[in-house]
Design an enzyme around this catalytic site. Structure first.
Site, PDB file in Angstrom:
ATOM      1  N   CYS A   1      -9.725 -25.101  18.286  1.00  0.00           N
ATOM      2  CA  CYS A   1     -10.707 -24.938  19.361  1.00  0.00           C
ATOM      3  C   CYS A   1     -12.094 -25.496  19.045  1.00  0.00           C
ATOM      4  CB  CYS A   1     -10.801 -23.467  19.745  1.00  0.00           C
ATOM      5  SG  CYS A   1      -9.288 -22.872  20.499  1.00  0.00           S
TER       6      CYS A   1
ATOM      7  N   THR B   1      -8.683 -24.349  27.941  1.00  0.00           N
ATOM      8  CA  THR B   1     -10.109 -24.696  27.912  1.00  0.00           C
ATOM      9  C   THR B   1     -10.254 -26.080  28.530  1.00  0.00           C
ATOM     10  OG1 THR B   1     -10.350 -23.402  25.909  1.00  0.00           O
ATOM     11  CG2 THR B   1     -12.084 -25.018  26.378  1.00  0.00           C
TER      12      THR B   1
HETATM   13  P1  NAD Z   1      -0.528 -24.903  21.932  1.00  0.00           P
HETATM   14  O1  NAD Z   1      -0.495 -26.331  21.521  1.00  0.00           O
HETATM   15  O2  NAD Z   1      -0.178 -23.834  20.955  1.00  0.00           O
HETATM   16  O3  NAD Z   1       0.432 -24.690  23.197  1.00  0.00           O
HETATM   17  C1  NAD Z   1       0.451 -25.529  24.312  1.00  0.00           C
HETATM   18  C2  NAD Z   1       1.873 -25.528  24.874  1.00  0.00           C
HETATM   19  O4  NAD Z   1       1.908 -26.212  26.125  1.00  0.00           O
HETATM   20  C3  NAD Z   1       2.883 -26.245  23.971  1.00  0.00           C
HETATM   21  O5  NAD Z   1       3.933 -25.358  23.637  1.00  0.00           O
HETATM   22  C4  NAD Z   1       3.378 -27.405  24.833  1.00  0.00           C
HETATM   23  O6  NAD Z   1       4.747 -27.729  24.604  1.00  0.00           O
HETATM   24  C5  NAD Z   1       3.163 -26.852  26.231  1.00  0.00           C
HETATM   25  N1  NAD Z   1       3.142 -27.869  27.300  1.00  0.00           N
HETATM   26  C6  NAD Z   1       2.544 -29.082  27.313  1.00  0.00           C
HETATM   27  N2  NAD Z   1       2.759 -29.688  28.498  1.00  0.00           N
HETATM   28  C7  NAD Z   1       3.494 -28.842  29.262  1.00  0.00           C
HETATM   29  C8  NAD Z   1       4.026 -28.893  30.580  1.00  0.00           C
HETATM   30  N3  NAD Z   1       3.846 -29.943  31.370  1.00  0.00           N
HETATM   31  N4  NAD Z   1       4.746 -27.842  31.024  1.00  0.00           N
HETATM   32  C9  NAD Z   1       4.947 -26.753  30.226  1.00  0.00           C
HETATM   33  N5  NAD Z   1       4.456 -26.655  28.974  1.00  0.00           N
HETATM   34  C10 NAD Z   1       3.743 -27.680  28.489  1.00  0.00           C
HETATM   35  O7  NAD Z   1      -1.979 -24.676  22.536  1.00  0.00           O
HETATM   36  P2  NAD Z   1      -2.854 -23.328  22.502  1.00  0.00           P
HETATM   37  O8  NAD Z   1      -3.472 -23.175  21.169  1.00  0.00           O
HETATM   38  O9  NAD Z   1      -2.085 -22.228  23.105  1.00  0.00           O
HETATM   39  O10 NAD Z   1      -4.041 -23.746  23.494  1.00  0.00           O
HETATM   40  C11 NAD Z   1      -3.821 -23.882  24.890  1.00  0.00           C
HETATM   41  C12 NAD Z   1      -5.173 -24.005  25.564  1.00  0.00           C
HETATM   42  O11 NAD Z   1      -5.913 -22.785  25.376  1.00  0.00           O
HETATM   43  C13 NAD Z   1      -6.068 -25.108  25.017  1.00  0.00           C
HETATM   44  O12 NAD Z   1      -6.834 -25.636  26.066  1.00  0.00           O
HETATM   45  C14 NAD Z   1      -6.968 -24.385  24.031  1.00  0.00           C
HETATM   46  O13 NAD Z   1      -8.193 -25.028  23.833  1.00  0.00           O
HETATM   47  C15 NAD Z   1      -7.163 -23.055  24.726  1.00  0.00           C
HETATM   48  N6  NAD Z   1      -7.446 -21.925  23.835  1.00  0.00           N
HETATM   49  C16 NAD Z   1      -6.809 -21.802  22.641  1.00  0.00           C
HETATM   50  C17 NAD Z   1      -7.086 -20.711  21.812  1.00  0.00           C
HETATM   51  C18 NAD Z   1      -6.416 -20.567  20.474  1.00  0.00           C
HETATM   52  O14 NAD Z   1      -6.887 -19.748  19.678  1.00  0.00           O
HETATM   53  N7  NAD Z   1      -5.363 -21.285  20.180  1.00  0.00           N
HETATM   54  C19 NAD Z   1      -8.010 -19.739  22.231  1.00  0.00           C
HETATM   55  C20 NAD Z   1      -8.616 -19.882  23.478  1.00  0.00           C
HETATM   56  C21 NAD Z   1      -8.335 -20.977  24.274  1.00  0.00           C
END
Ligand code: NAD
Length: 444
Positions: free
Chosen positions: A266, A121
């Site tokens: 989120c 997002t």
């Molecule tokens: P999360 O924190 O569970 O996962 C993010 C991952 O990215 C982590 O494992 C981290 O180690 C990795 N990361 C960070 N920098 C990196 C890099 N340079 N190279 C490779 N990996 C790297 O986050 P999430 O909950 O999966 O959310 C991710 C995105 O999706 C956010 O923007 C969030 O707002 C959006 N989103 C989340 C949800 C949800 O329900 N969790 C739903 C829709 C959208």
């Protein structure tokens, strides 16, 4: 087709596993070496129903891989999804450093056409920043490799993430070229056989759609919580009001539950980030500012009720807390209302014993031994002055109140999710506080 997912968290791992399920070869990349080692050993780092089986099946079939280095998989890839975190910066705006780090890594290793898709997002204009960052890295290498950027915000919900991904209500695609559209349509075709739409739009509209969706949902929750507080003052019942308004199809019956406010990774951050984006453009989102304010108040509403019940300080009072995760069916405690309540109770030197079906480990990582952890829901209530119900896991819905009354010091319940019937609680002889409904006291 080979694709790469960068960021293997809730969104990245589900996305990777679901794409692999359609027959694609998917490599999930993450900088967290521990996470990747776990996944390569067959362990799933998060609690998400059905995910383990999906990951197991696709790794076994040689379609799903986990790696630390992006450069090891970029050469085979046709599409790269960026699914890293976008946590809030100090001023509330989305911190794009992880997204742009990935963009710069892509620019360092890209050697043929790819479409680079932001699934995280991200605020309006991020795809453009991703494009510029990749171009800068390519020009440092004296290369002019063609690539496209696209925006494909994710709408999955933790707790039903697999189902949401496999059967999406809609796919939003912000794209600029026919080539990118062709690849993305091909990727998503297997998920849209149910006839749900793929909505093609410009990139800025796609980026804004995700924020607008979360803002609208947060809006519904805060509105109902405001109504609930009015219900308590005038003696109305929020559940009746909810049913009354929800049967109007223009309003709809979903997402109208009063409670202890929204949490999770989120809504809180996305509401704040959208407010900040608009503020920076001299456009004050006044409704959304109120939504955020109401939610901050609502997260502590049980505490207000507790304080006014005890009319004394809470030092050494014992609270048994059911539910830690921000909602059922997940172990995610980011911005969970339970944590806001627990932190305040700790500050008032109350004694706390908690139980959650999935989030005990995550909570322990955050709070350590400041609180006690029960092995089951009943143990959390032994000698408790009050029980607090904060997350509505289904196993909490029909507990044995005859057992509970024997375990607790006081027959006192603060229900932050309205899962019990006040009349039944009165029959059992409990004092029962809930949200937007009359408090009931034992029959004398
Ligand atoms: P999360 O924190 O569970 O996962 C993010 C991952 O990215 C982590 O494992 C981290 O180690 C990795 N990361 C960070 N920098 C990196 C890099 N340079 N190279 C490779 N990996 C790297 O986050 P999430 O909950 O999966 O959310 C991710 C995105 O999706 C956010 O923007 C969030 O707002 C959006 N989103 C989340 C949800 C949800 O329900 N969790 C739903 C829709 C959208």
């Amino acid at each position: 087709m080979n694709i790469t997912i960068v960021g293997t968290g809730y969104v990245g791992l589900v996305t990777g596993a679901c794409f692999a399920e359609t027959g694609l070869t998917v490599t999930c990349v993450d900088v967290d070496e521990m996470k990747i080692s776990k996944l390569n050993r067959g362990e799933i780092p998060i609690f998400e129903s059905g995910l383990k089986q999906l990951v197991e099946r696709n790794t076994k079939m040689g379609r799903l891989f986990f790696k630390i280095q992006l450069k090891e998989c970029i050469n085979d890839s046709e599409a790269i999804f960026i699914a890293v975190g976008t946590p809030p910066d100090e001023d509330g705006s989305a911190d794009l450093k992880y997204v742009l780090n990935v963009a710069s890594e892509i620019g360092k290793y890209l050697d043929h056409y790819n479409v680079i898709i932001t699934k995280s997002t991200v605020p309006i204009g991020t795809a453009e920043k991703v494009k510029e960052t990749i171009k800068t890295e390519l020009s440092k290498r004296d290369l002019d490799i063609k690539f496209d950027v696209a925006s494909n915000p994710e709408f999955l919900k933790e707790g039903s993430a697999i189902e949401d991904f496999l059967k999406p209500d809609r796919i939003i695609l912000g794209i600029e070229t026919e080539e990118a559209e062709k690849i993305l349509r091909k990727l998503y075709k297997p998920f849209l056989l149910n006839g749900h739409p793929i909505l093609i739009m410009d990139i800025i509209s796609a980026e804004l759609t995700k924020y607008a969706a979360n803002a609208m949902l947060a809006n519904k929750i805060s509105f109902m919580n405001d109504m609930a507080n009015l219900c308590e003052i005038v003696g109305a019942d929020i559940n009746m009001v909810r049913k009354g308004i929800g049967s109007d199809p223009r309003i709809g019956s979903k997402f109208l539950y009063a409670g202890v406010g929204y949490g999770g990774s989120c809504f809180p951050k996305d509401v704040k980030a959208l407010i900040k984006t608009a503020d920076n453009l001299d456009c004050s989102l006044d409704i959304l500012k109120a939504v955020d304010k109401v939610n901050n108040r609502q997260k502590l509403i049980l505490l207000d009720k507790i304080r006014s019940h005890f009319k004394e300080n809470l030092k050494d009072k014992k609270f048994g807390i059911w539910g830690l995760s921000f909602k059922p069916q997940t172990d995610d405690i980011r911005e969970a209302p339970a944590l806001s309540i627990i932190e305040k109770l700790i500050a008032e030197k109350a004694k706390i014993k908690v139980y959650d079906p999935a989030a005990m480990e995550e909570c322990h990582k955050k709070l350590g031994n400041q609180i006690e952890y029960a092995k089951d829901q009943y143990e959390a209530l032994i000698d408790a002055d009050a029980m607090l119900l904060v997350t509505e896991w289904s196993e909490f819905r029909n507990p044995n109140f005859r057992v509970i009354e024997k375990l607790m010091k006081n027959k006192l319940i603060f229900d932050g999710r309205n899962i019990y019937e006040p009349s039944e609680m009165m029959e059992y002889g409990f004092t029962y506080y809930s949200i937007g409904r009359k408090t009931v006291f034992p029959k004398s």
